[in-house]
Every structure is written in C-alpha cells, then in structure tokens.
Motif scaffolding. Structure first.
Motif, PDB file in Angstrom:
ATOM      1  N   ALA A  90       0.820  -1.214   0.000  1.00 27.72           N
ATOM      2  CA  ALA A  90       0.000   0.000   0.000  1.00 27.72           C
ATOM      3  C   ALA A  90       0.852   1.262   0.000  1.00 27.72           C
ATOM      4  N   ARG A  91       2.068   1.162   0.500  1.00 32.35           N
ATOM      5  CA  ARG A  91       2.953   2.336   0.500  1.00 32.35           C
ATOM      6  C   ARG A  91       3.263   2.798  -0.918  1.00 32.35           C
ATOM      7  N   VAL A  92       3.331   1.844  -1.837  1.00 31.54           N
ATOM      8  CA  VAL A  92       3.633   2.179  -3.232  1.00 31.54           C
ATOM      9  C   VAL A  92       2.358   2.463  -4.017  1.00 31.54           C
ATOM     10  N   THR A  93       1.306   1.700  -3.766  1.00 29.31           N
ATOM     11  CA  THR A  93       0.085   1.833  -4.563  1.00 29.31           C
ATOM     12  C   THR A  93      -0.773   3.032  -4.164  1.00 29.31           C
ATOM     13  N   ILE A  94      -0.730   3.416  -2.890  1.00 30.25           N
ATOM     14  CA  ILE A  94      -1.608   4.497  -2.415  1.00 30.25           C
ATOM     15  C   ILE A  94      -0.818   5.680  -1.862  1.00 30.25           C
ATOM     16  N   ILE A  95       0.063   5.404  -0.912  1.00 32.20           N
ATOM     17  CA  ILE A  95       0.734   6.495  -0.194  1.00 32.20           C
ATOM     18  C   ILE A  95       1.649   7.299  -1.108  1.00 32.20           C
ATOM     19  N   LEU A  96       2.439   6.619  -1.945  1.00 27.86           N
ATOM     20  CA  LEU A  96       3.362   7.332  -2.833  1.00 27.86           C
ATOM     21  C   LEU A  96       2.638   8.269  -3.802  1.00 27.86           C
ATOM     22  N   PRO A  97       1.634   7.806  -4.575  1.00 20.51           N
ATOM     23  CA  PRO A  97       0.923   8.742  -5.455  1.00 20.51           C
ATOM     24  C   PRO A  97       0.221   9.864  -4.691  1.00 20.51           C
ATOM     25  N   LEU A  98      -0.316   9.529  -3.513  1.00 21.04           N
ATOM     26  CA  LEU A  98      -1.018  10.542  -2.724  1.00 21.04           C
ATOM     27  C   LEU A  98      -0.062  11.629  -2.241  1.00 21.04           C
TER      28      LEU A  98
END
Length: 231
Positions: A90-98
């Motif tokens: 989730a750090r790459v799929t959600i947090i990074l783009p956010l």
C-alpha cells in the motif's frame, strides 16, 4: 516499454507547453516531470499479462496482476497450491501517489496535483514491474517469501469467479483477488479444470439459485393443492 506511462508523460509535456505561455513557472515544473515519466515509460518493460501456458510444467496459470486490498500480487496457480507473490504494498500503490499529488498541489495547485498523481502511478508501475522481473529471473514463482501468500487447494471450500474478481473461500476467511476484467474469459476453463466441483461462476450460482427457487415454488404449489380440494 510501457505505453500508458509514455502516454501520460506525453500528455504532461503537452500540458506544460500549452500552459507555459501564460505561466513560465508551470512550464519549468512540468517539462522535467514529463521527461521523468517518459523515461519511466521507456524503462518499464511490458507486463506479461495472463499466461495460460507458462514455460514451467508445474505452473498451470500465471496472472501478472492480482490486487488484494491495496497490495499488488503476481498470482500463480500450481498443481496443488496457489501462490500470491507480493509485488508492491500500500505504501507504493496508495501512499506514494497521494504524497506526490499533495506535494504537487502545494506547488502548482490542480496542475501540480495532476502531475504528482501521474508520476506516482508511473513509479508504482516501474517498481512493480521491476519486482516482477526479479521474481521471474530468479525463478521464484513457486516459492514463498516474505509478504507472499500460499494457499493449498485442499484447504479451499469454494472458488468463485465473478467478473473481475476471484473469491477464495476457506474455513476461517474469504480472500478476494481483483484482476483486469479481460482475463476472466481465458481463466474460466483453466480454473474449472483445476478446482473441479469447487469452482463456481456468477452464472452457475444464478442458475443454481433459480433452480432452487423453482423447486420451492413447485413444492408450495403441490402443498397448496393438498390443502384446497379442486372442483
């Protein structure tokens, strides 16, 4: 080369050139970000998609992308078990783009948020494909490492395919795996062959429910005939 990332980079470049006439700051910020996305697109190899006839004899079916909650896995169906190889969290799929979208918004508002979100997606695809390439080059598709999921077919009570989602039912929990909808038709006969009577589709469930409903109505009709004499 990944076309969708290249297209995103090209779109950002056009956006920068169009808006740059009225806002030099936007041009200065957008062009480097667009170039980064184009480089990521060129450096990200194409995803293998759904492999229905993998080279390895032990592998029955391999799916390049399966999503469980916010984590992306490579899904591998072997002779007796299912292995989900973790590609990104989730750090790459959600947090990074956010985070990149928020950072971009702080600098260039809506345009900046758009640039940040697109770049976050490009980085996600790049990192995910790099992990996928590593797994395949090291021949780790059938092994289980940190963050991976292993499920024996014998532990499954039911496997249900519903459009772009696969439901794996065990005694203690239900695991839902999302995947690109275009894979569904190709997967269906292979999954039916692997799981036999445990495998169900949305259509088969509807047919069973309709049959059960028809049987219930038939039983009620016969029961009513017994209660009320016909003349």
């Amino acid at each position: 080369m990944r076309r969708n990332i290249l297209a995103a980079g090209a779109a950002l470049l056009v956006l920068g050139l169009v808006t740059g006439a009225s806002s030099p700051v936007t041009l200065i910020a957008t062009v480097p970000v667009a170039v980064v996305n184009i480089i990521l697109g060129l450096g990200t190899s194409a995803s293998p998609g759904l492999e229905t006839q993998p080279e390895s004899g032990r592998i029955r079916l391999a799916m390049d992308r399966g999503v469980v909650r916010a984590t992306i896995y490579q899904v591998v169906f072997l002779d007796s078990k299912l292995v989900l190889k973790r590609l990104s969290s989730a750090r790459v799929t959600i947090i990074l783009p956010l985070m990149l979208a928020i950072l971009g918004f702080e600098i260039l508002f809506i345009v900046g948020a758009l640039m940040g979100g697109i770049t976050g997606f490009s980085l996600q695809e790049f990192l995910t494909q790099r992990k996928r390439n590593k797994i395949e080059s090291e021949m780790q598709l059938s092994s289980v490492g940190k963050g991976d999921i292993e499920i024996s077919y014998g532990d499954l009570l039911e496997v249900k395919l519903a459009k772009s989602r696969l439901y794996l039912v065990k005694d203690t929990y239900l695991l839902s795996v999302g995947f690109p909808g275009r894979y569904s038709q190709e997967m269906r006969p292979i999954l039916a062959n692997i799981f036999k009577s445990k495998f169900k589709t949305t259509e088969s469930v509807r047919t069973t429910e309709a049959s059960e409903k028809e049987n219930e109505e038939s039983q009620h009709t016969r029961s009513d005939r017994g209660k009320f004499p016909c003349r």
